[in-house]
Design a protein around this motif. Structure first.
Motif, mmCIF file in Angstrom:
data_model
loop_
_atom_site.group_PDB
_atom_site.id
_atom_site.type_symbol
_atom_site.label_atom_id
_atom_site.label_comp_id
_atom_site.label_asym_id
_atom_site.label_seq_id
_atom_site.Cartn_x
_atom_site.Cartn_y
_atom_site.Cartn_z
ATOM 1 N N THR A 94 -20.456 31.922 10.118
ATOM 2 C CA THR A 94 -21.889 32.161 10.244
ATOM 3 C C THR A 94 -22.725 31.036 9.658
ATOM 4 O O THR A 94 -22.447 30.546 8.561
ATOM 5 N N GLY A 95 -23.795 30.664 10.378
ATOM 6 C CA GLY A 95 -24.799 29.756 9.854
ATOM 7 C C GLY A 95 -24.305 28.332 9.689
ATOM 8 O O GLY A 95 -23.319 27.906 10.286
ATOM 9 N N LYS A 96 -25.015 27.621 8.835
ATOM 10 C CA LYS A 96 -24.712 26.207 8.566
ATOM 11 C C LYS A 96 -24.860 25.916 7.076
ATOM 12 O O LYS A 96 -25.707 26.507 6.392
ATOM 13 N N ASP A 97 -24.091 24.957 6.599
ATOM 14 C CA ASP A 97 -24.192 24.599 5.187
ATOM 15 C C ASP A 97 -25.522 23.944 4.844
ATOM 16 O O ASP A 97 -25.947 23.949 3.688
ATOM 17 N N PHE A 98 -26.234 23.390 5.851
ATOM 18 C CA PHE A 98 -27.513 22.720 5.572
ATOM 19 C C PHE A 98 -28.732 23.581 5.910
ATOM 20 O O PHE A 98 -29.860 23.149 5.724
ATOM 21 N N PHE A 99 -28.525 24.831 6.399
ATOM 22 C CA PHE A 99 -29.644 25.759 6.554
ATOM 23 C C PHE A 99 -30.051 26.286 5.180
ATOM 24 O O PHE A 99 -29.197 26.457 4.299
ATOM 25 N N ASP A 100 -31.340 26.591 5.003
ATOM 26 C CA ASP A 100 -31.765 27.188 3.738
ATOM 27 C C ASP A 100 -31.412 28.675 3.713
ATOM 28 O O ASP A 100 -30.916 29.238 4.690
ATOM 29 N N PHE A 101 -31.661 29.300 2.570
ATOM 30 C CA PHE A 101 -31.262 30.694 2.393
ATOM 31 C C PHE A 101 -31.890 31.590 3.454
ATOM 32 O O PHE A 101 -31.213 32.447 4.042
ATOM 33 N N GLU A 102 -33.180 31.408 3.699
ATOM 34 C CA GLU A 102 -33.880 32.284 4.635
ATOM 35 C C GLU A 102 -33.280 32.181 6.037
ATOM 36 O O GLU A 102 -33.113 33.201 6.724
ATOM 37 N N ALA A 103 -32.955 30.974 6.473
ATOM 38 C CA ALA A 103 -32.396 30.798 7.815
ATOM 39 C C ALA A 103 -31.027 31.460 7.926
ATOM 40 O O ALA A 103 -30.745 32.186 8.898
ATOM 41 N N ASN A 104 -30.168 31.232 6.955
ATOM 42 C CA ASN A 104 -28.849 31.868 7.000
ATOM 43 C C ASN A 104 -28.947 33.380 6.835
ATOM 44 O O ASN A 104 -28.196 34.138 7.459
ATOM 45 N N ALA A 105 -29.884 33.828 5.993
ATOM 46 C CA ALA A 105 -30.029 35.270 5.773
ATOM 47 C C ALA A 105 -30.415 35.984 7.056
ATOM 48 O O ALA A 105 -30.002 37.134 7.283
ATOM 49 N N ARG A 106 -31.179 35.336 7.918
ATOM 50 C CA ARG A 106 -31.530 35.952 9.197
ATOM 51 C C ARG A 106 -30.280 36.182 10.053
ATOM 52 O O ARG A 106 -30.198 37.172 10.794
ATOM 53 N N HIS A 107 -29.321 35.261 9.966
ATOM 54 C CA HIS A 107 -28.056 35.458 10.685
ATOM 55 C C HIS A 107 -27.322 36.687 10.139
ATOM 56 O O HIS A 107 -26.815 37.518 10.905
ATOM 57 N N PHE A 108 -27.247 36.817 8.820
ATOM 58 C CA PHE A 108 -26.563 37.956 8.223
ATOM 59 C C PHE A 108 -27.270 39.269 8.576
ATOM 60 O O PHE A 108 -26.616 40.282 8.841
ATOM 61 N N GLU A 109 -28.604 39.242 8.573
ATOM 62 C CA GLU A 109 -29.363 40.451 8.907
ATOM 63 C C GLU A 109 -29.118 40.866 10.356
ATOM 64 O O GLU A 109 -28.938 42.054 10.652
ATOM 65 N N LEU A 110 -29.107 39.894 11.256
ATOM 66 C CA LEU A 110 -28.842 40.187 12.659
ATOM 67 C C LEU A 110 -27.449 40.770 12.834
ATOM 68 O O LEU A 110 -27.256 41.772 13.541
ATOM 69 N N ALA A 111 -26.459 40.162 12.196
ATOM 70 C CA ALA A 111 -25.092 40.669 12.293
ATOM 71 C C ALA A 111 -24.998 42.097 11.763
ATOM 72 O O ALA A 111 -24.308 42.943 12.354
ATOM 73 N N ALA A 112 -25.682 42.375 10.671
ATOM 74 C CA ALA A 112 -25.657 43.730 10.107
ATOM 75 C C ALA A 112 -26.274 44.738 11.075
ATOM 76 O O ALA A 112 -25.777 45.858 11.233
ATOM 77 N N GLU A 113 -27.364 44.361 11.731
ATOM 78 C CA GLU A 113 -28.008 45.244 12.704
ATOM 79 C C GLU A 113 -27.073 45.530 13.883
ATOM 80 O O GLU A 113 -26.916 46.686 14.308
ATOM 81 N N LEU A 114 -26.459 44.472 14.413
ATOM 82 C CA LEU A 114 -25.575 44.649 15.562
ATOM 83 C C LEU A 114 -24.322 45.434 15.184
ATOM 84 O O LEU A 114 -23.810 46.223 15.981
ATOM 85 N N SER A 115 -23.834 45.234 13.978
ATOM 86 C CA SER A 115 -22.674 45.986 13.506
ATOM 87 C C SER A 115 -23.006 47.467 13.383
ATOM 88 O O SER A 115 -22.222 48.336 13.796
ATOM 89 N N ALA A 116 -24.185 47.770 12.829
ATOM 90 C CA ALA A 116 -24.594 49.168 12.674
ATOM 91 C C ALA A 116 -24.787 49.841 14.029
ATOM 92 O O ALA A 116 -24.410 51.002 14.217
ATOM 93 N N GLN A 117 -25.358 49.115 14.978
ATOM 94 C CA GLN A 117 -25.595 49.669 16.307
ATOM 95 C C GLN A 117 -24.287 49.937 17.051
ATOM 96 O O GLN A 117 -24.152 50.944 17.753
ATOM 97 N N SER A 118 -23.337 49.038 16.909
ATOM 98 C CA SER A 118 -22.104 49.107 17.695
ATOM 99 C C SER A 118 -20.974 49.856 17.002
ATOM 100 O O SER A 118 -20.034 50.323 17.655
ATOM 101 N N GLY A 119 -21.031 49.927 15.673
ATOM 102 C CA GLY A 119 -19.929 50.493 14.907
ATOM 103 C C GLY A 119 -18.773 49.539 14.704
ATOM 104 O O GLY A 119 -17.717 49.924 14.189
ATOM 105 N N ILE A 120 -18.953 48.283 15.100
ATOM 106 C CA ILE A 120 -17.901 47.270 14.954
ATOM 107 C C ILE A 120 -18.168 46.441 13.696
ATOM 108 O O ILE A 120 -19.234 45.829 13.572
ATOM 109 N N PRO A 121 -17.244 46.407 12.750
ATOM 110 C CA PRO A 121 -17.471 45.615 11.544
ATOM 111 C C PRO A 121 -17.498 44.122 11.853
ATOM 112 O O PRO A 121 -16.776 43.640 12.737
ATOM 113 N N ILE A 122 -18.347 43.403 11.127
ATOM 114 C CA ILE A 122 -18.451 41.954 11.257
ATOM 115 C C ILE A 122 -18.257 41.340 9.883
ATOM 116 O O ILE A 122 -18.987 41.656 8.940
#
Length: 269
Positions: A94-122
């Motif tokens: 997930t993400g990039k080593d040169f993205f700031d916290f906010e940019a990477n956190a949006r990736h984690f938030e999106l993954a959490a939303e999709l995981s909750a919707q689908s029931g598939i762990p990420i």
């Protein structure tokens, strides 16, 4: 607590059906892999997996876009592509080593939303070049995102920190508490993959990794749930090779099967 083992598609040169036959015969429970974007090819892959009674771990590593928003858009597209195949797990670099916290956190938030919707762990992999590329960086994300779950590929951190992490114990212990998936590749201070974990010159590195994995297993035995392990030794250039000929110094498939059997004997018998 069940422990299941997965073969990486990475490095395979056989027709997919033949590869699946070998995977099943070796004693794996499934395969960790990306999926073709074209529906006919994707459906064919899924049918072959079903025919061989092999589980799928969907793999995302295509974090190629340098722009955070574009990266996030393609990340969502590919996660949805994997979710549609109903894998038992999605593992994400997930993400990039040169993205700031906010940019990477949006990736984690999106993954959490999709995981909750689908029931598939990420799970999110501790991989060089990605968000969780280093122990103290990952520690910061763990502290700020308490629900974050990971694939522990600690071989990368050995390479990043040029050590067997003797001075990163606090971050390592926190990572172990967040681990639901393991990539059981053995790294060392100068690289993410030893040439052959069976060789005596790598015994110290192997033992360090086994002790980390032991602690993950111990935690999962206490809390329950399935722990998934992918034996992810890779081909050249991860696998050292002879100069000019590019002849690998060891056999990737044999090493991965060795690692699976070593860990089965350690944890299942």
């Amino acid at each position: 607590m069940p422990i299941k083992f997965y073969a990486p598609l990475w490095g395979n040169v056989l027709p997919f059906a033949a590869f699946c036959e070998n995977v099943k015969e070796a004693g794996y429970d499934g395969i960790e892999m990306e999926l073709p974007q074209e529906k006919p090819e994707k459906d064919k892959v899924l049918d072959i997996l079903k025919d061989h009674q092999l589980e799928l771990i969907g793999q995302y590593y295509q974090s190629f876009e340098a722009d955070p928003l574009e990266n996030l858009q393609n990340y969502e597209r590919y996660l949805r592509h994997l979710i549609a195949a109903d894998p038992v797990l999605i593992n994400s670099q997930t993400g990039k080593d040169f993205f700031d916290f906010e940019a990477n956190a949006r990736h984690f938030e999106l993954a959490a939303e999709l995981s909750a919707q689908s029931g598939i762990p990420i799970t999110h992999e501790t991989h060089r070049g990605k968000c969780l590329y280093a122990a103290p960086i990952a520690q910061m994300y763990f502290q700020r995102l308490p629900e974050l779950r990971i694939c522990l590929d600690i071989s990368h951190w050995c390479n990043v920190h040029e050590s067997l992490l003797e001075d990163q114990r606090e971050a390592v212990e926190l990572a172990i508490t967040r681990t639901d998936h393991i990539h059981s590749r053995v790294g060392h201070p100068e690289g993410p993959q030893v040439s052959d974990p069976r060789a005596p010159e790598w015994s110290v590195a192997l033992q360090a990794h086994l002790e980390w994995w032991d602690r993950v297993v111990q935690r999962h035995r206490k809390k329950g749930g399935t722990l998934r392990i992918t034996t992810e030794f890779g081909p050249f250039p991860y696998m050292p090779a002879l100069a000019y000929t590019q002849m690998p110094v060891a056999n990737q498939w044999d090493i991965n099967v060795y690692m699976m059997n070593l860990l089965k004997q350690r944890y299942l018998i």
